[in-house]
Design a protein around this motif. Sequence first.
Motif, short mmCIF file in Angstrom:
data_model
loop_
_atom_site.label_atom_id
_atom_site.label_comp_id
_atom_site.label_asym_id
_atom_site.label_seq_id
_atom_site.Cartn_x
_atom_site.Cartn_y
_atom_site.Cartn_z
N ARG A 295 8.87 16.12 -17.34
CA ARG A 295 9.56 17.35 -17.24
C ARG A 295 8.91 18.72 -17.39
O ARG A 295 8.03 18.85 -18.10
CB ARG A 295 10.94 17.34 -18.22
N LEU A 296 9.22 19.49 -16.18
CA LEU A 296 8.55 20.70 -16.04
C LEU A 296 9.60 22.01 -15.88
O LEU A 296 10.53 21.86 -15.29
CB LEU A 296 7.43 20.79 -14.81
N THR A 297 9.46 23.13 -16.76
CA THR A 297 9.97 24.35 -16.50
C THR A 297 8.92 25.44 -16.04
O THR A 297 8.10 25.45 -17.03
CB THR A 297 10.96 24.94 -17.55
N THR A 309 0.32 20.15 -1.36
CA THR A 309 1.60 20.71 -1.45
C THR A 309 1.60 21.80 -2.63
O THR A 309 0.88 21.46 -3.51
CB THR A 309 2.64 19.42 -1.92
N GLY A 310 2.44 22.69 -2.76
CA GLY A 310 2.63 23.54 -3.74
C GLY A 310 3.16 23.04 -5.03
O GLY A 310 2.66 22.93 -6.17
N VAL A 311 4.41 22.46 -4.95
CA VAL A 311 5.05 21.75 -6.16
C VAL A 311 5.59 20.40 -5.51
O VAL A 311 6.03 20.13 -4.51
CB VAL A 311 6.25 22.39 -6.58
N PHE A 312 4.95 19.08 -6.16
CA PHE A 312 5.42 18.00 -5.79
C PHE A 312 6.04 17.32 -6.79
O PHE A 312 5.58 16.96 -8.00
CB PHE A 312 4.18 16.79 -5.34
N GLY A 317 10.62 12.24 -11.58
CA GLY A 317 10.14 13.35 -12.47
C GLY A 317 11.05 14.58 -12.13
O GLY A 317 11.93 14.29 -11.19
N ASP A 318 11.09 15.59 -13.06
CA ASP A 318 12.31 16.56 -13.02
C ASP A 318 11.57 18.00 -13.07
O ASP A 318 10.88 18.13 -14.32
CB ASP A 318 13.22 16.13 -14.31
N ALA A 319 11.83 18.80 -12.41
CA ALA A 319 11.32 20.18 -12.31
C ALA A 319 12.18 21.15 -12.02
O ALA A 319 13.16 21.20 -11.37
CB ALA A 319 10.07 20.15 -11.22
N LEU A 342 15.04 18.31 -8.47
CA LEU A 342 14.33 19.96 -8.63
C LEU A 342 15.58 20.67 -8.78
O LEU A 342 16.37 20.55 -8.03
CB LEU A 342 13.45 20.06 -7.61
N THR A 343 15.51 21.62 -9.54
CA THR A 343 16.40 23.03 -9.39
C THR A 343 15.24 24.00 -9.20
O THR A 343 14.37 24.46 -9.90
CB THR A 343 17.13 23.24 -10.76
#
Length: 408
Positions: A295-297, A309-312, A317-319, A342-343
Amino acid sequence: WSVNSWALALGVVPDEELKRIERRPAPNATEPPDAATEKPVTAKAAAPSSTAPREAAHTVADTAAPSAPPLSVASASVTSSLVVSAHGGGDYTSINEALEHAAPGARIVVRPGVYEEGVTIDKEVEIVGDGPVERIVVTSGAASCLLTRAARARVAGLTLRGEAGGGDGFFAVEIAGGRLLLEDCDISSRTLSCVAAHGAATEPLIRRCRVHDGADSGLYFFDGAAVTLEDCAVYANANVGVAVAARANTIIRRTGIHDGGNAGLAVWGAGVALLEECDIYGNRLAGVGVSDAGRLTARACRIHEGHNTGVFVHRRGDATLEDCDIDGHRETEVAVETEGQLTALRCRVRQSHGSGFFVRDGGQALIQECDVTGNAGSGVSVFDGGSLAVVLDCRVNANGGAGVGIAE
């Protein structure tokens, strides 16, 4: 006079007691203090109580910086100072020799020189360089340059070069427990990662360090470690710049992560990462990768000009991306695949050689109040059954393909 006057004003001492204090003769400055009245403050008395390790179930929003108060020369926990000089003229010629004789709470001052030794810290101490960082070098070919498992310690102003090659290898810096404050150091490694932190009772604070030219990752956090990384430069590592795995919980602020041989940041294995005001660019693979229940914020970050890619986000996974700039990548700016989630809120996604957002293979994305402009492919592309994109209040303009493309 000032202290006594305030004591009287605050009612700490009565007037009679104050007069008796003022009638006492001043101590002779040439005489040592009376041992019966002048006692050093011990490290035990000054050390804070330990806190419980973070639970892996905490959300990113709940994450707080590990509280690792620095040991400093002004701190009550510093009870004595020892000087290490490789060229003589100090108390010791090696850091380990000084550690062996240091009492808990001691400050070890290291003068310029090359120290060929693996340093192990298992007591509360402070080790600080006295001179230019590049001239105070700790190097080891048979162990980690620095291994620490003390409840609390500080290391600052050193160059740490891991030279152990082949075999099982070592980290240049291994943090295996406790609260280490690691600051203003230059760290590189010819074997495993430059810095590793692991264990549920491990809560280091790493700041203003340069972490570079690692034979593996720059920094590797795993096994439930709770790490804060601030104002660092992470670059030119052969693998991932920063790896967060196996329930590690990481906060990264105002840090540059660039020119790595793999992803800039990778989060997986139920790892949790919070990024704030970071600059991630020029990495060979994804700028940021999130997978396998990671999980990423990311807030107010710039992720740009990478070779992939910039964000994969993929494999569950949850970003969450908030107020980020993501631009100039050779492939899709933001890709969500294989049940990734993704959000993206108030982000600017621009100038990709591919699509702005790309969602497929069961990926799900909420894209809200974003600017998606100037990408070579479509602004938003959605492919394959089970994929879902919700696009609200966005500007999707001047892309080379469709504004929004939906297929299969």
